[in-house]
Design an enzyme around this catalytic site. Structure first.
Site, mmCIF file in Angstrom:
data_model
loop_
_atom_site.group_PDB
_atom_site.id
_atom_site.type_symbol
_atom_site.label_atom_id
_atom_site.label_comp_id
_atom_site.label_asym_id
_atom_site.label_seq_id
_atom_site.Cartn_x
_atom_site.Cartn_y
_atom_site.Cartn_z
ATOM 1 N N HIS A 201 0.835 -1.203 0.000
ATOM 2 C CA HIS A 201 0.000 0.000 0.000
ATOM 3 C C HIS A 201 0.876 1.262 0.000
ATOM 4 O O HIS A 201 1.803 1.358 0.799
ATOM 5 C CB HIS A 201 -0.906 -0.014 1.248
ATOM 6 C CG HIS A 201 -1.729 1.227 1.414
ATOM 7 N ND1 HIS A 201 -1.950 1.804 2.648
ATOM 8 C CD2 HIS A 201 -2.381 1.993 0.507
ATOM 9 C CE1 HIS A 201 -2.714 2.882 2.483
ATOM 10 N NE2 HIS A 201 -2.991 3.016 1.201
HETATM 11 CA CA CA Z 1 0.488 -0.425 -4.300
#
Ligand code: CA
Ligand code: V1S
Ligand code: ZN
Length: 406
Positions: A201
């Site tokens: 992320h």
């Molecule tokens: Ca990513």
């Protein structure tokens, strides 16, 4: 030899400084800057330098880095080395940034989440300051090429360090070159779209712009428990419900696509093209920044996806086809030979060149020449694909597209 030509009607620039290659995060640390040596040799071996303008990067200045980072943190990063770490930690203005100490911590953490203990995510190593300010300098030079209309696509494979926070290193990232680039772009472009195909992320970039409606962040990543102990896949954020800071003008200007392990090319293409396509339609960006982390490839030492280099490259082509100013950055990628092949292929795509399916081994220097270890034996690199246990269901992916379409 490969019939490399300049792209018709647009310009590409490539930003790099070979000094970043000499760095070592530590014996067991997965981040290997020599993957950039492999990438460089493949790019040059294919003759792609004739298709673009190549620039030797210079270090970013402290002032440039302060455009996002805490001034104390910037001074610490500029001065720190294994030799100066202890002394610096004792200085009151740095000591005040130390995390609370727990005796159950596996590694001793100093100020700003930095550490000299072996096995730390963000170790202090020899030449570290040089490395950090150089990869940042390369990203800022690439950004400048775009904002001054001297390039249409600018590339820095040594950048893309998306986890760094304002006053904290995280997940192998110390200076957030992406945030610095986008902050600079906002002087010129009304809206910037950030897309992140690293398997992790892009939390640092999302957080930095969580109140900023002129920046849309879109990250595709592995999300959820990753082992029997129920530990979350790093960094543990980026749920589907995470859409920017609620109650601020930034709400709805972040998108997250959490993905189970084992996603394949067909599934990834479906998600990526429908969601990125709809995002561009709705947000109408003036420029795009693509973080091309290669740890989303099958066979990555840390990643858990099954994406081939072909599909990874199609993610680049998809945003390139929008015809907007485009910044291509590196990021993660822990199986070095695959990282080099992917980024070389993507350099070719950026310049509208086609490379042969199998890049001959003799274009790549034997890694043991750099590291004293055997790696990458064999004549050709195969079209690599590790079959990871496939937890990824089409029905889950369809749900995500529907959810994000609104
Ligand atoms: Ca990513
Ligand atoms: N996954 C993973 C992983 N492996 C390591 C690691 C292993 C050996 C070492 F000597 C040092 C570190 N750390 C992690 C992750 C961080 C992943 C960062 C990805 C970066 C990027 O690709 O997105 C962009 C360049 N860290 C953790 O999982 C945290 C811990 C929870 C476990 C490891 N210990 C060292 C710290 C705490
Ligand atoms: Zn990553």
């Amino acid at each position: 030899e490969y019939g490399i030509t300049r792209p018709a009607g647009y310009k590409v620039s490539f930003h790099y400084n070979s000094q970043v290659e000499d760095m070592h995060f530590g014996k067991t640390h997965p981040m290997k800057p020599w993957r950039l040596t492999l990438t460089k040799h493949l790019v040059l071996g294919c003759g792609l330098q004739y298709a673009m303008d190549t620039f030797e990067a210079v270090s970013a200045t402290k002032e440039q880095v302060r455009a996002f980072h805490d001034p104390d943190y910037v001074d610490f990063l500029a001065e720190v080395s294994p030799g100066t770490f202890e002394e610096l930690c004792k200085m009151p203005r740095f000591a005040s940034h130390a995390p609370p100490k727990h005796d159950y911590d596996a590694v001793d953490l100093g100020p700003f989440n930095l550490s000299t203990s072996p096995g730390a995510d963000c170790p202090v190593f020899d030449g570290m300051s040089k490395y950090l300010f150089l990869y940042t300098g390369a990203t800022l030079a690439a950004t400048n090429q775009l904002t001054t209309n001297q390039s249409d696509i600018a590339i820095n494979w040594s950048g893309g360090l998306h986890h760094a926070h304002r006053a904290e290193a995280s997940g192998f990232c110390y200076i957030n070159d992406i945030v610095l680039s986008i902050v600079d772009m906002l002087r010129v472009y009304p809206r910037v779209l950030y897309v992140d195909i690293d398997v992790h992320h892009g939390d640092g970039v999302e957080e930095a712009f969580q109140r900023q409606p002129r920046v849309m962040t879109l990250s595709y990543h592995r999300y959820g428990p990753y082992d029997d102990t129920g530990h979350k896949f790093f960094p543990g954020t980026g749920d589907l419900t995470d859409v920017g800071l609620k109650g601020t003008v930034g709400e709805h200007f972040a998108l997250n696509v959490p993905i189970p392990s084992g996603i394949d090319d067909r599934q990834y293409k479906y998600l990526y093209e429908s969601i990125t396509g709809r995002t561009i339609e709705a947000f109408k960006p003036s420029a795009i920044v693509l973080q091309c982390g290669a740890d989303s490839l099958g066979g990555d030492r840390l990643g858990q996806f099954n994406i081939n280099i072909k599909q990874h490259g199609e993610c680049v082509s998809f945003v390139k086809n929008m015809g907007l100013p485009l910044l291509l950055l590196g990021g993660g990628g822990y199986t070095a030979r695959n990282v080099a092949r992917a980024w070389c292929h993507e350099t070719a795509l950026a310049t509208d060149n086609v490379l042969p399916d199998n890049i001959p081994m003799d274009l790549v220097p034997r890694p043991e020449a750099f590291m004293g270890r055997a790696h990458g034996e064999g004549k050709m690199y195969p079209a690599f694909n590790r079959l990871h246990v496939n937890d990824c269901k089409d029905s889950d992916l369809e749900y995500m597209v529907k959810r994000l379409d609104n």
